[in-house]
Design a protein around this motif. Structure first.
Motif, PDB file in Angstrom:
ATOM      1  N   LEU A 736       0.724  -1.242  -0.014  1.00  0.00           N
ATOM      2  CA  LEU A 736      -0.063   0.189   0.044  1.00  0.00           C
ATOM      3  C   LEU A 736       0.908   1.207  -0.043  1.00  0.00           C
ATOM      4  O   LEU A 736       0.621   2.266  -0.832  1.00  0.00           O
ATOM      5  N   LEU A 737       2.012   1.244   0.650  1.00  0.00           N
ATOM      6  CA  LEU A 737       2.801   2.266   0.741  1.00  0.00           C
ATOM      7  C   LEU A 737       3.444   2.670  -0.448  1.00  0.00           C
ATOM      8  O   LEU A 737       3.644   3.830  -0.827  1.00  0.00           O
ATOM      9  N   LEU A 738       3.843   1.787  -1.081  1.00  0.00           N
ATOM     10  CA  LEU A 738       4.467   1.700  -2.524  1.00  0.00           C
ATOM     11  C   LEU A 738       3.610   2.068  -3.741  1.00  0.00           C
ATOM     12  O   LEU A 738       3.661   3.134  -4.547  1.00  0.00           O
ATOM     13  N   ILE A 739       2.391   1.341  -3.688  1.00  0.00           N
ATOM     14  CA  ILE A 739       1.467   1.659  -4.729  1.00  0.00           C
ATOM     15  C   ILE A 739       0.354   2.715  -4.563  1.00  0.00           C
ATOM     16  O   ILE A 739       0.242   3.364  -5.580  1.00  0.00           O
ATOM     17  N   GLY A 740      -0.259   2.782  -3.369  1.00  0.00           N
ATOM     18  CA  GLY A 740      -1.063   3.885  -3.047  1.00  0.00           C
ATOM     19  C   GLY A 740      -0.627   4.846  -2.448  1.00  0.00           C
ATOM     20  O   GLY A 740      -1.259   6.152  -2.492  1.00  0.00           O
ATOM     21  N   GLY A 741       0.654   4.983  -2.050  1.00  0.00           N
ATOM     22  CA  GLY A 741       1.269   5.986  -1.165  1.00  0.00           C
ATOM     23  C   GLY A 741       2.139   6.963  -2.008  1.00  0.00           C
ATOM     24  O   GLY A 741       2.145   6.689  -3.347  1.00  0.00           O
ATOM     25  N   ASP A 742       2.837   7.822  -1.355  1.00  0.00           N
ATOM     26  CA  ASP A 742       3.384   8.926  -2.390  1.00  0.00           C
ATOM     27  C   ASP A 742       5.132   8.913  -2.102  1.00  0.00           C
ATOM     28  O   ASP A 742       5.689   9.669  -2.395  1.00  0.00           O
ATOM     29  N   VAL A 743       5.293   7.600  -1.524  1.00  0.00           N
ATOM     30  CA  VAL A 743       6.737   7.354  -1.267  1.00  0.00           C
ATOM     31  C   VAL A 743       7.545   7.433  -2.441  1.00  0.00           C
ATOM     32  O   VAL A 743       8.592   7.928  -2.808  1.00  0.00           O
ATOM     33  N   ILE A 744       7.128   6.631  -3.472  1.00  0.00           N
ATOM     34  CA  ILE A 744       7.350   6.465  -4.768  1.00  0.00           C
ATOM     35  C   ILE A 744       7.155   7.626  -5.706  1.00  0.00           C
ATOM     36  O   ILE A 744       7.975   8.147  -6.324  1.00  0.00           O
ATOM     37  N   GLU A 745       5.754   8.039  -5.635  1.00  0.00           N
ATOM     38  CA  GLU A 745       5.112   8.816  -6.324  1.00  0.00           C
ATOM     39  C   GLU A 745       5.782  10.108  -6.359  1.00  0.00           C
ATOM     40  O   GLU A 745       6.081  10.697  -7.520  1.00  0.00           O
ATOM     41  N   SER A 746       6.057  10.649  -5.261  1.00  0.00           N
ATOM     42  CA  SER A 746       6.458  11.666  -4.900  1.00  0.00           C
ATOM     43  C   SER A 746       7.751  12.116  -5.449  1.00  0.00           C
ATOM     44  O   SER A 746       8.383  13.176  -5.871  1.00  0.00           O
ATOM     45  N   LYS A 747       8.719  10.987  -5.272  1.00  0.00           N
ATOM     46  CA  LYS A 747       9.973  11.284  -6.057  1.00  0.00           C
ATOM     47  C   LYS A 747      10.355  10.989  -7.362  1.00  0.00           C
ATOM     48  O   LYS A 747      10.942  11.775  -8.018  1.00  0.00           O
ATOM     49  N   VAL A 748       9.262  10.151  -8.296  1.00  0.00           N
ATOM     50  CA  VAL A 748       9.109   9.970  -9.499  1.00  0.00           C
ATOM     51  C   VAL A 748       8.973  11.270 -10.204  1.00  0.00           C
ATOM     52  O   VAL A 748       9.278  11.651 -11.153  1.00  0.00           O
ATOM     53  N   THR A 749       7.885  12.033  -9.390  1.00  0.00           N
ATOM     54  CA  THR A 749       7.331  13.281 -10.113  1.00  0.00           C
ATOM     55  C   THR A 749       7.959  14.445  -9.831  1.00  0.00           C
ATOM     56  O   THR A 749       7.733  15.724 -10.197  1.00  0.00           O
ATOM     57  N   SER A 750       9.056  14.308  -8.801  1.00  0.00           N
ATOM     58  CA  SER A 750       9.513  15.785  -8.153  1.00  0.00           C
ATOM     59  C   SER A 750      10.377  16.293  -9.232  1.00  0.00           C
ATOM     60  O   SER A 750      11.060  16.050 -10.175  1.00  0.00           O
ATOM     61  N   LEU A 751      10.268  17.833  -9.248  1.00  0.00           N
ATOM     62  CA  LEU A 751      10.744  18.632 -10.184  1.00  0.00           C
ATOM     63  C   LEU A 751      12.331  18.700 -10.044  1.00  0.00           C
ATOM     64  O   LEU A 751      13.328  19.202 -11.043  1.00  0.00           O
ATOM     65  N   GLY A 752      12.660  18.314  -8.571  1.00  0.00           N
ATOM     66  CA  GLY A 752      14.108  18.163  -8.518  1.00  0.00           C
ATOM     67  C   GLY A 752      14.895  16.976  -8.615  1.00  0.00           C
ATOM     68  O   GLY A 752      16.010  16.729  -8.191  1.00  0.00           O
ATOM     69  N   GLY A 753      13.946  15.906  -9.198  1.00  0.00           N
ATOM     70  CA  GLY A 753      14.343  14.667  -9.160  1.00  0.00           C
ATOM     71  C   GLY A 753      15.120  14.301 -10.461  1.00  0.00           C
ATOM     72  O   GLY A 753      15.348  15.130 -11.436  1.00  0.00           O
ATOM     73  N   TYR A 754      15.768  12.975 -10.486  1.00  0.00           N
ATOM     74  CA  TYR A 754      16.322  12.471 -11.672  1.00  0.00           C
ATOM     75  C   TYR A 754      15.511  12.654 -12.859  1.00  0.00           C
ATOM     76  O   TYR A 754      16.189  13.096 -14.031  1.00  0.00           O
ATOM     77  N   LEU A 755      14.342  12.079 -13.055  1.00  0.00           N
ATOM     78  CA  LEU A 755      13.743  12.017 -14.088  1.00  0.00           C
ATOM     79  C   LEU A 755      13.423  13.465 -14.880  1.00  0.00           C
ATOM     80  O   LEU A 755      13.721  13.672 -15.925  1.00  0.00           O
ATOM     81  N   THR A 756      13.272  14.351 -13.980  1.00  0.00           N
ATOM     82  CA  THR A 756      13.065  15.900 -14.646  1.00  0.00           C
ATOM     83  C   THR A 756      14.125  16.269 -15.174  1.00  0.00           C
ATOM     84  O   THR A 756      14.153  17.005 -16.133  1.00  0.00           O
ATOM     85  N   HIS A 757      15.451  15.974 -14.433  1.00  0.00           N
ATOM     86  CA  HIS A 757      16.835  16.424 -15.068  1.00  0.00           C
ATOM     87  C   HIS A 757      17.027  15.672 -16.402  1.00  0.00           C
ATOM     88  O   HIS A 757      17.480  16.267 -17.241  1.00  0.00           O
ATOM     89  N   LEU A 758      16.648  14.408 -16.418  1.00  0.00           N
ATOM     90  CA  LEU A 758      16.775  13.674 -17.676  1.00  0.00           C
ATOM     91  C   LEU A 758      15.947  14.205 -18.761  1.00  0.00           C
ATOM     92  O   LEU A 758      16.755  14.349 -19.914  1.00  0.00           O
ATOM     93  N   LEU A 759      14.910  14.571 -18.592  1.00  0.00           N
ATOM     94  CA  LEU A 759      13.977  14.913 -19.823  1.00  0.00           C
ATOM     95  C   LEU A 759      14.418  16.333 -20.079  1.00  0.00           C
ATOM     96  O   LEU A 759      14.135  16.674 -21.049  1.00  0.00           O
ATOM     97  N   GLU A 760      14.856  17.125 -19.336  1.00  0.00           N
ATOM     98  CA  GLU A 760      15.379  18.477 -19.621  1.00  0.00           C
ATOM     99  C   GLU A 760      16.312  18.307 -20.857  1.00  0.00           C
ATOM    100  O   GLU A 760      16.693  19.397 -21.627  1.00  0.00           O
TER     101      GLU A 760
END
Length: 820
Positions: A736-760
């Motif tokens: 529930l923490l991983l699928i329904g919570g924001d532990v992963i979601e918030s890090k995946v979508t973070s504007l300061g996270g890796y994915l944001t910098h990669l897509l830039e």
């Protein structure tokens, strides 16, 4: 050539070859009837019966005969005895005496036959021993079990010692308490001891055995003899058990009968097959009934445990797992003695090992196991580019020398020692500092343990870290239990109230060990101090007198009143001549790399829990001793073995193996590994309350520090030790923490996270897929994975949303969440 001439030529050649040129008469035709008769004449196969000859004495209620060394199907064997009136034999080969004389007992299985000769002595003048003759009957009937008269307060005013550990008290309870009403010397068959057990009168415990059974007859004969404590020449205390045929390798699933003999101090041997208790450690593969009849149900290997009174013996029954296996074990490379031992064992059970894991899988596995951290994409690429054949050994050495090795293994030892400020207050920080210093300097493990067991002083002081060990509990009994479990792998707690039902430890052993901790006192005015109190003592509950300190091997600990008895105890625990310490330590270390010990749970090295690979465990312990208890050397030896490097992918023949270590078993990441892996992959650090300087989860060594993610993924709370917990269990809360919570979601979508910098950087879709795989599962995607996900990214109107979905999926995958 006519057939008759061919036969003559063969006979001539045979004779000339054996005896020279011997003239032979002309060959004559052999009558067909004679040929037929010759073909039909066969010698029936024989069965070996053990014992082949025996005498049943006056105090022998029976004798178990067994067939040894035979591949015959024994499930349908039939037994007979002749002449009549001497012995009887049942369908399982158990012989009972009827009258004096000699008899032959025969067994037949198919066409195979065997026999044994039995002599029966006169039944008069039988010796009696309450402890040897009566208590085992009560134990077999469950009368002194925890759910009946053996529980703490007994049952309906009648109390027996649990599993009969206190013979003297049991004799008084049966023959003296309640005005002796439980035995009737004038009319033995009306004794309550007999009528209750046989159901002749009402009994809340139900029928224990039938009126005509051996047990009932023995009880009545004992009462008729005057219900003596001892009568005649005693055999002395029970010294050991002999099990026949012992450990067995069978050609396939089938039936075997055990025979159990009790051996006494004077050398007397008594068949106790029908009085011993049996258990199988894997009922799905093999069962053993109350009479010692073993049934191996499928191709497997199973440990069986036999217990009689205070003796516990284990044996192994099994069959080659893959009898037709064609595998060249000798061709497998060996890195060290671990591989020699393991591959020899796998060859004996015919289970093939998996090939070694690839470079990427090994890099991730050993990085997680030694430092708790996944390798970065840059580290993966550099390692793959390295062509040095010794690069795996070099990698292990580099990780062992890192600061993160100390941090991560500090967590492991902190769990073992249950270090937390919730119990220890300010001293926990000093304790952790002491532990980190010892791991950094690679202090020999035996020296660490001696320091822990004997430390005194201020636990919160600069030099007082080790003194916190004494604060685990003010109760010397708990201190003894923890020392035995942590450093010897022995769970002795059951022996506090009675002799251990599954091991050899007695109540005297328990209180003797606990007495070594009675002088330890903690407290003080304004400042906690651990010191030695010469007046400390502990009364033995059975004798009411102070227990005498002693080691678990029975050796008394003799010190002056002002001296600390823990010092000689610690010296004995860590003595190289006491292999139990090295076994327990090596087994615990092994469990950190394989998710389970050679003995599992890793803190239960009891007689009823034998090692899967006994020779390997002995070799590991011997290596640890020979290298002066060097922890880093032990870790390196395991981590550089071929056994550790085996792939988690199975091959034909080991796909069902979870016992022999023929391949690596995927293990869930620990709480700290998981938290750090998510943060590293996403480029978004975890936030820990009151720990602003913490870079990684493994720096949060105190479980009293709040953390939702660490708690959800099963970090040890350390209110008790976590010695037997190698990997966390999976739970709905984690999902529930991983699928329904924001532990992963918030890090995946973070504007300061890796994915944001990669897509830039406006990468191509296949580049996005490549980088996300390397960040999460530490490998490049397969062509199929790359093509699929690149196509998904291309067709999605928002590449970011599709990339977030891929990133989220990888972080929730089994491949990411497990060390494999």
């Amino acid at each position: 050539m006519p057939r008759r001439s061919m036969l003559g030529g063969l006979l001539l050649g045979f004779s000339a070859g054996c005896g020279g040129n011997i003239p032979l008469p002309d060959p004559q035709p052999v009558p067909k009837a004679a040929v037929k008769t010759a073909v039909q004449v066969r010698v029936p196969p024989s069965l070996v019966v053990s014992p082949p000859a025996a005498t049943l004495g006056p105090d022998d209620s029976g004798l178990q005969l067994i067939v040894v060394g035979s591949d015959a199907k024994l499930a349908d064997a039939t037994w007979t005895a002749s002449p009549a009136g001497v012995v009887s034999v049942d369908s399982g080969g158990y012989v009972r005496a009827i009258g004096p004389g000699e008899a032959v007992v025969a067994v037949k299985a198919g066409l195979a036959t065997g026999r044994a000769t039995l002599n029966v002595a006169e039944r008069s003048g039988r010796p009696w021993s309450f402890g040897q003759d009566i208590v085992p009957i009560l134990t077999r009937g469950g009368c002194n079990a925890g759910g009946c008269h053996g529980k703490k307060d007994g049952q309906n005013g009648f109390k027996l010692s649990f599993t009969g550990y206190d013979h003297e008290a049991d004799f008084v309870a049966i023959c003296r308490d309640s005005s002796g009403r439980r035995v009737s010397l004038l009319d033995p068959k009306s004794s309550l001891l007999v009528t209750k057990a046989t159901g002749t009168v009402g009994h809340a415990g139900g029928l224990r055995f039938t009126a005509g059974s051996d047990e009932a007859k023995t009880l009545m004969a004992w009462v008729a003899a005057g219900a003596p404590r001892e009568l005649g020449k005693p055999h002395g205390p029970l010294k050991s058990l002999a099990i026949e045929p012992g450990s067995m390798i069978l050609p396939g699933p089938g039936i075997r009968q055990l025979r159990v003999e009790a051996i006494y101090a004077d050398g007397h041997r008594r068949d106790v097959t029908r009085l011993a208790a049996y258990s199988s450690l894997d009922d799905s593969s093999a069962t053993v009934d109350a009479n010692g009849r073993v049934e191996l149900k499928r191709r497997a290997e199973v440990d069986l445990v036999v217990r009689y009174q205070d003796k516990v013996v284990s044996l192994r029954v099994g069959t080659p797992i893959n009898p037709d296996l064609a595998y060249d074990f000798k061709a497998r490379p060996r890195a060290n003695f671990i591989d020699e031992m393991l591959f020899k064992r796998l060859e004996s059970v015919k289970v093939p090992p998996s090939p070694v894991a690839g470079d990427v899988a090994f890099l991730r596995r050993v990085s997680l196991d030694l430092t708790g951290e996944q390798p970065t994409p840059e580290q993966v690429r550099l390692y793959l580019a390295d062509r040095d054949p010794k690069k795996r050994d070099k990698l292990v050495d580099r990780l062992l020398a890192s600061r993160d090795f100390v941090r991560f293994w500090q967590l492991k030892f902190g769990d073992l020692l249950a270090i937390t400020s919730a119990r220890l207050g300010a001293g926990a920080a000093r304790y952790e500092t002491w532990l980190a210093e010892r791991l950094t300097s690679n202090t020999p493990y035996d020296a660490m343990v001696r320091e822990l067991l004997t430390a005194t002083g201020n636990p919160s002081g600069f030099e007082g870290g080790a003194a916190n060990y004494a604060l685990d509990s003010p109760d010397p009994k708990v201190q003894a239990e923890l020392a035995a479990q942590r450093f010897l792998g022995l769970r002795i707690r059951c022996a506090q109230c009675h002799d251990h039902p599954f091991d050899v430890w007695t109540q005297d052993d328990y209180y003797g060990l606990a007495a070594a901790f009675t002088k330890v006192q903690s407290g003080g005015m304004g400042r906690m101090t651990v010191r030695i109190n010469p007046e400390g003592k502990l009364d033995h509950p059975r004798t009411g007198k102070p227990a005498t300190p002693r080691q678990l091997d029975g050796t008394p600990i003799v010190v002056a009143a002002a001296e600390d008895p823990r010092k000689p105890l610690a010296a004995w625990i860590t003595d190289p001549k006491n292999p139990q310490f090295a076994r327990a330590s090596a087994n615990w270390a092994w469990s950190q790399f394989f998710g389970k010990g050679i003995v599992d749970p890793p803190d239960d090295l009891s007689r009823s829990n034998p090692p899967v690979h006994p020779e390997l465990l002995e070799a590991l312990a011997g290596h640890f001793i020979a290298h002066k208890f060097d922890l880093r050397d032990l870790v390196r030896t395991i981590a550089t073995s071929e056994a550790y490097a085996l792939s988690s992918a199975t091959v034909a023949g080991n796909e069902h193996d979870s016992r022999f270590f023929s391949h690596q078993m995927p293990r869930p990441l620990t709480a700290h590994q998981m938290a750090d892996a998510i943060a590293q992959a996403t480029g978004v650090p975890n936030q820990f309350a009151d720990q602003l300087s913490a870079r990684r989860a493994i720096e949060i060594v105190d479980p009293a520090k709040p953390s939702t993610i660490l708690d959800a993924f099963g970090r040890c709370g350390r209110m008790t030790g976590c010695a037997s917990v190698a990997t966390p269990s999976l739970s709905l809360r984690q999902s529930l923490l991983l699928i329904g919570g924001d532990v992963i979601e918030s890090k995946v979508t973070s504007l300061g996270g890796y994915l944001t910098h990669l897509l830039e950087l406006a990468p191509e879709p296949d580049e996005v897929v490549e980088n996300l795989y390397m960040r999460t599962v530490c490998r490049a995607p397969t062509d199929l994975e790359r093509d699929h996900w690149a196509a998904e990214l291309k067709k999605d109107p928002s590449m970011r949303e599709a990339a977030e979905d891929l990133f989220w999926s990888l972080l929730n995958s089994r491949e990411f969440a497990f060390n494999h």
